[in-house]
Design a protein around this motif. Sequence first.
Motif, PDB file in Angstrom:
ATOM      1  N   ARG A 134      -5.877  -6.856  -5.637  1.00 53.10           N
ATOM      2  CA  ARG A 134      -6.170  -6.183  -6.285  1.00 53.10           C
ATOM      3  C   ARG A 134      -7.573  -5.055  -5.569  1.00 53.10           C
ATOM      4  O   ARG A 134      -8.297  -5.373  -6.610  1.00 53.10           O
ATOM      5  N   CYS A 142      -1.997   4.854  -9.971  1.00 54.27           N
ATOM      6  CA  CYS A 142      -1.627   3.843 -10.353  1.00 54.27           C
ATOM      7  C   CYS A 142      -1.253   3.498 -11.552  1.00 54.27           C
ATOM      8  O   CYS A 142      -1.317   2.832 -11.886  1.00 54.27           O
ATOM      9  N   ALA A 157      -8.698   5.616  -8.168  1.00 52.71           N
ATOM     10  CA  ALA A 157      -7.366   4.487  -8.475  1.00 52.71           C
ATOM     11  C   ALA A 157      -7.718   4.693  -9.985  1.00 52.71           C
ATOM     12  O   ALA A 157      -9.193   5.052 -10.466  1.00 52.71           O
ATOM     13  N   TYR A 201      -5.456   3.549 -13.322  1.00 51.82           N
ATOM     14  CA  TYR A 201      -4.535   2.712 -13.909  1.00 51.82           C
ATOM     15  C   TYR A 201      -3.980   2.831 -15.523  1.00 51.82           C
ATOM     16  O   TYR A 201      -4.853   3.512 -15.890  1.00 51.82           O
ATOM     17  N   ARG A 247       0.803  -0.984  -0.261  1.00 55.13           N
ATOM     18  CA  ARG A 247       0.184  -0.030  -0.290  1.00 55.13           C
ATOM     19  C   ARG A 247      -0.005   0.996   0.027  1.00 55.13           C
ATOM     20  O   ARG A 247       2.168   0.723  -0.245  1.00 55.13           O
ATOM     21  N   VAL A 254      -9.595  -1.743  -4.911  1.00 51.62           N
ATOM     22  CA  VAL A 254      -8.951  -0.263  -5.820  1.00 51.62           C
ATOM     23  C   VAL A 254     -10.047   0.002  -4.984  1.00 51.62           C
ATOM     24  O   VAL A 254     -10.874  -0.393  -4.979  1.00 51.62           O
ATOM     25  N   PHE A 259      -0.906   5.664  -5.195  1.00 50.37           N
ATOM     26  CA  PHE A 259      -0.878   4.520  -5.252  1.00 50.37           C
ATOM     27  C   PHE A 259       0.716   5.025  -5.465  1.00 50.37           C
ATOM     28  O   PHE A 259       1.957   4.702  -4.521  1.00 50.37           O
ATOM     29  N   SER A 295       1.254  -3.411  -8.714  1.00 52.04           N
ATOM     30  CA  SER A 295       0.044  -4.614  -8.687  1.00 52.04           C
ATOM     31  C   SER A 295      -0.182  -5.412  -9.132  1.00 52.04           C
ATOM     32  O   SER A 295      -1.112  -5.771  -8.800  1.00 52.04           O
ATOM     33  N   ASN A 304      -4.832   0.129  -3.869  1.00 53.49           N
ATOM     34  CA  ASN A 304      -4.665   1.078  -4.551  1.00 53.49           C
ATOM     35  C   ASN A 304      -5.809   2.163  -4.344  1.00 53.49           C
ATOM     36  O   ASN A 304      -6.865   1.961  -5.085  1.00 53.49           O
TER      37      ASN A 304
END
Length: 268
Positions: free
Chosen positions: A130, A116, A136, A138, A68, A132, A74, A124, A112
């Motif tokens: 995962r 991220c 979050a 990605y 974390r 989230v 993140f 991750s 997350n």
Amino acid sequence: MTAIHHPAHSLLDKLDGFSVIIDAARQRADIVLDRPPFNIISMAQRDQLRLVFEALDEDLSVRVIVLRAVGDNFSSGGDIKGFLEATPEHVSRLAWNIAAPARCSKPVIAANRGYCFGVGFEISLACDFRIVSQTAQYALPEQKLGQIPGSGGSARLQKMVGITRTKDVVMRSRRIAGQQAFDWGIATQCVPDAELEKATDALVDELCGFSPLAQRTAKKLLNDTEDSTLSIAIELEGHSYSRLRSSDDFREGVEAFHQKRKAKFKGS
């Protein structure tokens, strides 16, 4: 006898950009990224993260590992300047370091929120679970730098979501929101931002309730058979099942089931 020295002996003397917290009572270890506000992951930090995962894998007091971060994000990715300064040999090891959560025999959870990106997304993806938050995002933004993901990101993502979605994410440096990551099967769970820690705690407690031997076996089996044919996967599953058949934990699980009580697993 000649003393043997290894660079790893001193590499963990001072952790770069993260800390490790072990709660033996809860059988939990937290690896906490701590270089706010964006928790950029340095080149040296990648080596250290690998070694920490390996050390925690050998720690008998730890059942579950949580990755974390401090703050609202993140990790926004790696140290961009570090890529130009690193040798080709060092860069070639990046994927091996970031795959450490996958190689670890114990369950690893990534929690997350916020950004991220890049290596933050890649490490991750190497975790087993995962969780989230709805904040979050990605992304694998390396195309904007004239590069491609170099730590397993595109390969792992393609296994999860297929080539069409992976090309959309990688070739366009496209961001995936938390809810969409859950809908696509990238995230295990999507929760409101304020509930991320609570959801992570609940999953840790749940995982600690299972047999550690069965957990290690399941993780290794699933990882090893991801690229195998169906017949080989079934064969390996059978061998793993037969191995667990003679374990103390399986006997305890069966007895607890018939006695309508909670099993007390020992990991043997």
